[in-house]
Design an enzyme around this catalytic site. Structure first.
Site, PDB file in Angstrom:
ATOM      1  N   PHE A 149      -4.974 -11.372  10.356  1.00  0.00           N
ATOM      2  CA  PHE A 149      -4.792 -11.813  11.743  1.00  0.00           C
ATOM      3  C   PHE A 149      -4.662 -10.648  12.720  1.00  0.00           C
ATOM      4  O   PHE A 149      -4.324 -10.834  13.875  1.00  0.00           O
ATOM      5  CB  PHE A 149      -3.588 -12.757  11.863  1.00  0.00           C
ATOM      6  CG  PHE A 149      -3.846 -14.073  11.204  1.00  0.00           C
ATOM      7  CD1 PHE A 149      -4.764 -14.972  11.752  1.00  0.00           C
ATOM      8  CD2 PHE A 149      -3.214 -14.412  10.012  1.00  0.00           C
ATOM      9  CE1 PHE A 149      -5.042 -16.181  11.123  1.00  0.00           C
ATOM     10  CE2 PHE A 149      -3.490 -15.619   9.384  1.00  0.00           C
ATOM     11  CZ  PHE A 149      -4.402 -16.509   9.944  1.00  0.00           C
ATOM     12  N   HIS A 150      -4.944  -9.456  12.232  1.00  0.00           N
ATOM     13  CA  HIS A 150      -4.984  -8.301  13.135  1.00  0.00           C
ATOM     14  C   HIS A 150      -6.295  -8.385  13.925  1.00  0.00           C
ATOM     15  O   HIS A 150      -7.317  -8.799  13.389  1.00  0.00           O
ATOM     16  CB  HIS A 150      -4.937  -7.011  12.305  1.00  0.00           C
ATOM     17  CG  HIS A 150      -4.726  -5.779  13.130  1.00  0.00           C
ATOM     18  ND1 HIS A 150      -5.701  -5.246  13.939  1.00  0.00           N
ATOM     19  CD2 HIS A 150      -3.641  -4.995  13.297  1.00  0.00           C
ATOM     20  CE1 HIS A 150      -5.220  -4.182  14.549  1.00  0.00           C
ATOM     21  NE2 HIS A 150      -3.965  -4.011  14.171  1.00  0.00           N
TER      22      HIS A 150
ATOM     23  N   CYS B 219       3.352   8.524  -5.389  1.00  0.00           N
ATOM     24  CA  CYS B 219       4.323   9.611  -5.237  1.00  0.00           C
ATOM     25  C   CYS B 219       3.526  10.866  -4.925  1.00  0.00           C
ATOM     26  O   CYS B 219       2.657  11.262  -5.702  1.00  0.00           O
ATOM     27  CB  CYS B 219       5.110   9.790  -6.521  1.00  0.00           C
ATOM     28  SG  CYS B 219       5.974  11.363  -6.563  1.00  0.00           S
TER      29      CYS B 219
ATOM     30  N   ASN C 193      -5.023   8.267   4.761  1.00  0.00           N
ATOM     31  CA  ASN C 193      -4.846   7.379   5.911  1.00  0.00           C
ATOM     32  C   ASN C 193      -3.369   7.323   6.259  1.00  0.00           C
ATOM     33  O   ASN C 193      -2.556   6.942   5.428  1.00  0.00           O
ATOM     34  CB  ASN C 193      -5.346   5.964   5.603  1.00  0.00           C
ATOM     35  CG  ASN C 193      -5.227   5.071   6.823  1.00  0.00           C
ATOM     36  OD1 ASN C 193      -5.711   5.438   7.891  1.00  0.00           O
ATOM     37  ND2 ASN C 193      -4.565   3.943   6.685  1.00  0.00           N
ATOM     38  N   GLU C 194      -3.061   7.749   7.454  1.00  0.00           N
ATOM     39  CA  GLU C 194      -1.682   7.692   7.947  1.00  0.00           C
ATOM     40  C   GLU C 194      -0.673   8.174   6.899  1.00  0.00           C
ATOM     41  O   GLU C 194       0.150   7.393   6.413  1.00  0.00           O
ATOM     42  CB  GLU C 194      -1.345   6.282   8.425  1.00  0.00           C
ATOM     43  CG  GLU C 194      -2.103   5.895   9.669  1.00  0.00           C
ATOM     44  CD  GLU C 194      -1.590   4.597  10.302  1.00  0.00           C
ATOM     45  OE1 GLU C 194      -0.884   3.839   9.629  1.00  0.00           O
ATOM     46  OE2 GLU C 194      -1.917   4.366  11.477  1.00  0.00           O
TER      47      GLU C 194
ATOM     48  N   CYS D 123      10.191  11.000  -1.931  1.00  0.00           N
ATOM     49  CA  CYS D 123      10.357  10.342  -3.223  1.00  0.00           C
ATOM     50  C   CYS D 123      11.444  11.060  -4.043  1.00  0.00           C
ATOM     51  O   CYS D 123      11.622  12.269  -3.927  1.00  0.00           O
ATOM     52  CB  CYS D 123       9.023  10.371  -3.957  1.00  0.00           C
ATOM     53  SG  CYS D 123       9.075   9.536  -5.542  1.00  0.00           S
TER      54      CYS D 123
ATOM     55  N   GLU E 119      -3.820  -8.003   6.691  1.00  0.00           N
ATOM     56  CA  GLU E 119      -4.108  -7.848   8.118  1.00  0.00           C
ATOM     57  C   GLU E 119      -5.223  -8.783   8.597  1.00  0.00           C
ATOM     58  O   GLU E 119      -5.962  -8.467   9.515  1.00  0.00           O
ATOM     59  CB  GLU E 119      -4.410  -6.383   8.417  1.00  0.00           C
ATOM     60  CG  GLU E 119      -3.170  -5.550   8.111  1.00  0.00           C
ATOM     61  CD  GLU E 119      -3.144  -4.183   8.749  1.00  0.00           C
ATOM     62  OE1 GLU E 119      -2.303  -3.963   9.632  1.00  0.00           O
ATOM     63  OE2 GLU E 119      -3.966  -3.332   8.354  1.00  0.00           O
TER      64      GLU E 119
ATOM     65  N   GLU F  41      -7.938   5.044  15.750  1.00  0.00           N
ATOM     66  CA  GLU F  41      -7.630   3.610  15.622  1.00  0.00           C
ATOM     67  C   GLU F  41      -6.826   3.161  16.828  1.00  0.00           C
ATOM     68  O   GLU F  41      -5.892   3.837  17.256  1.00  0.00           O
ATOM     69  CB  GLU F  41      -6.745   3.334  14.408  1.00  0.00           C
ATOM     70  CG  GLU F  41      -7.379   3.453  13.079  1.00  0.00           C
ATOM     71  CD  GLU F  41      -6.387   3.059  11.970  1.00  0.00           C
ATOM     72  OE1 GLU F  41      -5.484   2.248  12.230  1.00  0.00           O
ATOM     73  OE2 GLU F  41      -6.517   3.594  10.877  1.00  0.00           O
TER      74      GLU F  41
ATOM     75  N   ARG G 275       0.846  -1.192   0.000  1.00  0.00           N
ATOM     76  CA  ARG G 275       0.000   0.000   0.000  1.00  0.00           C
ATOM     77  C   ARG G 275       0.881   1.242   0.000  1.00  0.00           C
ATOM     78  O   ARG G 275       2.095   1.137   0.053  1.00  0.00           O
ATOM     79  CB  ARG G 275      -0.950   0.002   1.200  1.00  0.00           C
ATOM     80  CG  ARG G 275      -0.270   0.052   2.558  1.00  0.00           C
ATOM     81  CD  ARG G 275      -1.331   0.269   3.641  1.00  0.00           C
ATOM     82  NE  ARG G 275      -0.873  -0.186   4.945  1.00  0.00           N
ATOM     83  CZ  ARG G 275      -1.605  -0.110   6.054  1.00  0.00           C
ATOM     84  NH1 ARG G 275      -2.825   0.353   6.004  1.00  0.00           N
ATOM     85  NH2 ARG G 275      -1.134  -0.528   7.201  1.00  0.00           N
TER      86      ARG G 275
END
Ligand code: GLA
Length: 581
Positions: free
Chosen positions: A259-260, A17, A51-52, A58, A257, A209, A13
Site C-alpha cells: 500500500f505504499h 549481522c 540499501n539504507e 549487533c 509495502e 527515493e 528485512r
C-alpha cells in the site's frame, strides 16, 4: 543480537549481522557475480550498494570479537582504553581487550553503562557498516572503474556519520519521506536537502527515493493532496539535487509495502498520481540546464557533528531527554522561514568564508574542533551557540575547570550550574523589550566578559542572564543558555544574521520558499515554491530584463514583475539579480 541478548528473527528485512564473516563472504560473492555480469551493459549508469544501511549495533559473538579488534586498533594498549573510558570508576578496569564486551542493555545491568564504551560502540557500529559498503564498492569499482558508486542516505539519520560515508561515495544520494500531511514537511525536507548538498562540498546530489503519495509510517496514512507532488519534488532540485526519483515504479501487489505509493499506482495510468508524475517528468526536463550546477556557498553555516549527537543523547546527563534533531530544527527553522541559505559543516571544516556560524548543542568536541571554532570568531566570525556545548572531550570525559570547558574564554562566561527545567515547566524571558518563555534547560551563568542579551523574568534564576554576547578578537559570540520559544528564538537568530552582515534574502508570502541555484554555466535561477493551498503573488520587481519562468508554457514574465503562483505552484525564474524579489 540486540543488547538484551535476543536474536533478531527472520521474516522482515535487514536481518544480517554486519560483523559476520559468513555474511561478508556471501555479500562479496554476490557482488562479484553481479559486477561480472553487468559490467559493460549499456543501461548501467551507476552502482547503488546495499540499501539504507542502518548500522545496527549487533551484540553476537562475532560482533564482540570484531568490537575488540576495532578497540585494539583505536587504542593500541588496554591502558589507553582504561584511561579513555575512566574504568577506575565502578571497578571496570580491563586487563586485556579480550575481556571487553559490547555495552549490555540497561535492563541487564544493575546501574547505568559506561559512557565511553557506549560512545565507542556507536562509532564501531557505524564503522562496521561502512566496512561492508566499502568491500562491495571496491569489487564493483574493479569491474567498472569509470562508473560512480553510491548508497542511499536517510537525511539526518542518527546512527551513521554521513560525513565519513559521503567521503567514500562518488555522489551523495538521499531517500526522503516527509509525510504528505506533515505541516513541517517542507522544512524537514529542506534541512535534509541542505545537509546532502553540504556533505560533498556543495556538489549536486540525487534524490534516489521519495514517495509519489502515501508512505506507511503513521497510524493513518493519507494520500498526497492533489498538486503537492510538484513543489515537494522540485524543492530538492532547488537545493542542489540533479534528480527526482521514486520508490517504487509500479505499486506492488504483495509484501509489506503493497500500500505504499508508486509512480504507477494499482489503478494504472488512469490515476491522478500517474498524471502528476508525468507532468513532473516534463518539469524536470525543462530544468535540464540546471543539472551539474553548483550552488554558491551560503553565508550561514550550521554545525552538525554525529559523534557529539551520539554522546549528547547518551544517558546520565543533567537532562536525559535532549533531542539533537529537535534543537537543530529550532535553529534551522527561522533561517528557512526567512529564505536564508544554509550550509552544514563540521567543527573541523574550513569556516573562513561564513559570516555566521550556528552551533546547536555541541556537547562533545575535541581540541582541534574547539580551536577551529574559536579561531573563526577571533578572526572576525559571528557565532551563535546553544547550551550544553563544549562540555566533554572526544572520549565523553568532562573538561574540567568550569563549564563550558572548551568555549569559556570564547563565550566570556562561566556556567556555575546546570539547572534544567522540569518537563512541562516554563520560565519567563525578556529580550530587547520582547517577553517570551524558555523550556528544557537553564544554565546558571556568571558573566566573565560577556554581556547579557536576555534575562529570566521569574523563577529561581530571575534577573539572571539567559542569553549572552561576547566580543572576542574581532568577532562576536552569542550564547543561548536555554531553549527559547519560537518567536524569541526567531528574533535572536535574525539579530545574529543582521549583526553578521548576512546578505538579506527575499521576503515571500508565508509558506512560499525562495531558493537560488546556479546552472552549470553560472546563470543564477530563483526557485519559488508555493507549499500552500492558496494562490499567492510574488513581486519580482520591475527592474528585470526579460525574466523567464522555465516551467511556464508562456515563459515570459509580465513587465510588472508580478508572478502569480497557484496553489502548490512552482516557478523557476532565470537570471534574477540578488536583490530581487
Ligand atoms: C526505504 C527503502 C525502500 C522502501 C521505502 C518506503 O527508503 O529503501 O526499500 O522500503 O523506504 O518505505
Amino acid at each position: 543480537m540486540d543488547g538484551e541478548g535476543r536474536r533478531i528473527a527472520f521474516g522482515s528485512r535487514c536481518h544480517y549481522c554486519q560483523s559476520s564473516p559468513v555474511f561478508r563472504h556471501y555479500a562479496a560473492r554476490i557482488t562479484e557475480r553481479l559486477a561480472e555480469r553487468y559490467a559493460g551493459h549499456p543501461a548501467l549508469a551507476m552502482w547503488h550498494i546495499g540499501n539504507e544501511y542502518i548500522g545496527f549495533g549487533c551484540h553476537c559473538d562475532a560482533s564482540v570479537t570484531h568490537f575488540r579488534r576495532w578497540l585494539a586498533d583505536r587504542y593500541g594498549t588496554v591502558e589507553a582504553l582504561n584511561d579513555a573510558w575512566g574504568t577506575a570508576f565502578w571497578g571496570q578496569r580491563y586487563d586485556s581487550f579480550d575481556h571487553v564486551g559490547t555495552p549490555a542493555a540497561r535492563s541487564r545491568t544493575v546501574s547505568g553503562p559506561n559512557p565511553g564504551q557506549l560512545l565507542d560502540f556507536a562509532r564501531f557500529s557505524d564503522a562496521a557498516a561502512l566496512e561492508c559498503y566499502r568491500a562491495e564498492r571496491d569489487i564493483v569499482r574493479r569491474h567498472t572503474p569509470e562508473l560512480p558508486v553510491t548508497t542511499n542516505f536517510m537525511g539526518s539519520f542518527k546512527h551513521l556519520d554521513y560525513w565519513r560515508w559521503a567521503a567514500e561515495e562518488d555522489v551523495v544520494t538521499l531517500d526522503v519521506y516527509p509525510g504528505p500531511q506533515d505541516q513541517e514537511g517542507p522544512l524537514l525536507a529542506a534541512c535534509n536537502f541542505d545537509l546532502m548538498r553540504s556533505l560533498r562540498g556543495g556538489k549536486p546530489w540525487l534524490v534516489l527515493e521519495s514517495a509519489t503519495g502515501r508512505n506507511l509510517t503513521d497510524v493513518r496514512n493519507h494520500a498526497r493532496p492533489a498538486g503537492q507532488l510538484r513543489p515537494r519534488s522540485l524543492q530538492a532540485v532547488a537545493r542542489g539535487a540533479d534528480s527526482v526519483m521514486f520508490f517504487q515504479w509500479r505499486a506492488s501487489r504483495a509484501g509489506a509495502e503493497r500500500f505504499h505509493s508508486a509512480m504507477v499506482p494499482h489503478g494504472g495510468t488512469r490515476t491522478r498520481t500517474w498524471r502528476e508524475v508525468t507532468t513532473l517528468g516534463k518539469d524536470v526536463a525543462r530544468l535540464a540546464e540546471l543539472s551539474g550546477g553548483v550552488r554558491d556557498r551560503a553565508d550561514v553555516a550550521v554545525v552538525l557533528d554525529w559523534e557529539s549527537w551520539w554522546a549528547l543523547e547518551g544517558p546520565d546527563h543533567p537532562a536525559n531527554d535532549l533531542r539533537f534533531t529537535d534543537r537543530l530544527l529550532d535553529h534551522y527553522r527561522p533561517l528557512w522561514d526567512a529564505n536564508i541559505a544554509v550550509d552544514f559543516v563540521r567543527p573541523h571544516s574550513d569556516l573562513s568564508a561564513y559570516r555566521l556560524l550556528v552551533v546547536p548543542n555541541l556537547y562533545l568536541v575535541d581540541d582541534a574542533g574547539a580551536d577551529n571554532i574559536t579561531e573563526y570568531v577571533r578572526a572576525g566570525g559571528h557565532l551563535l551557540m546553544s547550551y550544553f556545548s563544549g562540555i566533554v572531550d572526544e572520549h565523553d570525559r568532562v573538561r574540567s575547570g568550569g563549564h563550558p570547558g572548551a568555549f569559556r574564554d570564547l563565550l566570556g562566561i562561566e556556567i556555575d550550574e546546570f539547572a534544567p527545567l522540569r518537563p512541562g515547566e516554563t520560565c519567563g524571558l525578556r529580550h530587547a523589550g520582547h517577553t517570551g518563555t524558555a523550556v528544557e534547560w537553564q544554565d546558571v551563568i556568571d558573566l566573565a566578559g560577556a554581556e547579557a542579551l536576555a534575562a529570566y523574568t521569574d523563577g529561581e534564576l530571575k534577573g539572571g542572564p539567559a542569553v549572552t554576547r561576547h566580543r572576542f578578537g574581532t568577532g562576536t559570540a552569542t550564547y543561548l543558555g536555554t531553549s527559547p520559544d519560537r518567536e524569541t528564538l526567531r528574533r535572536l537568530v535574525l539579530d545574529c544574521v543582521t549583526g553578521a552582515g548576512v546578505t538579506p534574502a527575499p521576503a515571500t508570502p508565508e509558506g512560499v520558499e525562495a531558493v537560488r541555484r546556479r546552472a552549470a554555466d553560472g546563470t543564477e535561477h530563483l526557485f519559488l515554491l508555493n507549499h500552500t493551498t492558496d494562490e499567492v503573488t510574488v513581486d519580482l520587481g520591475s527592474g528585470l530584463s526579460q525574466p523567464v519562468d522555465l516551467l511556464a508554457d508562456d515563459p515570459q514574465i509580465a513587465a510588472t514583475g508580478r508572478l502569480r503562483l497557484p496553489p502548490y505552484g512552482v516557478a523557476v525564474v532565470r537570471d534574477v539579480p540578488r536583490n530581487q524579489p
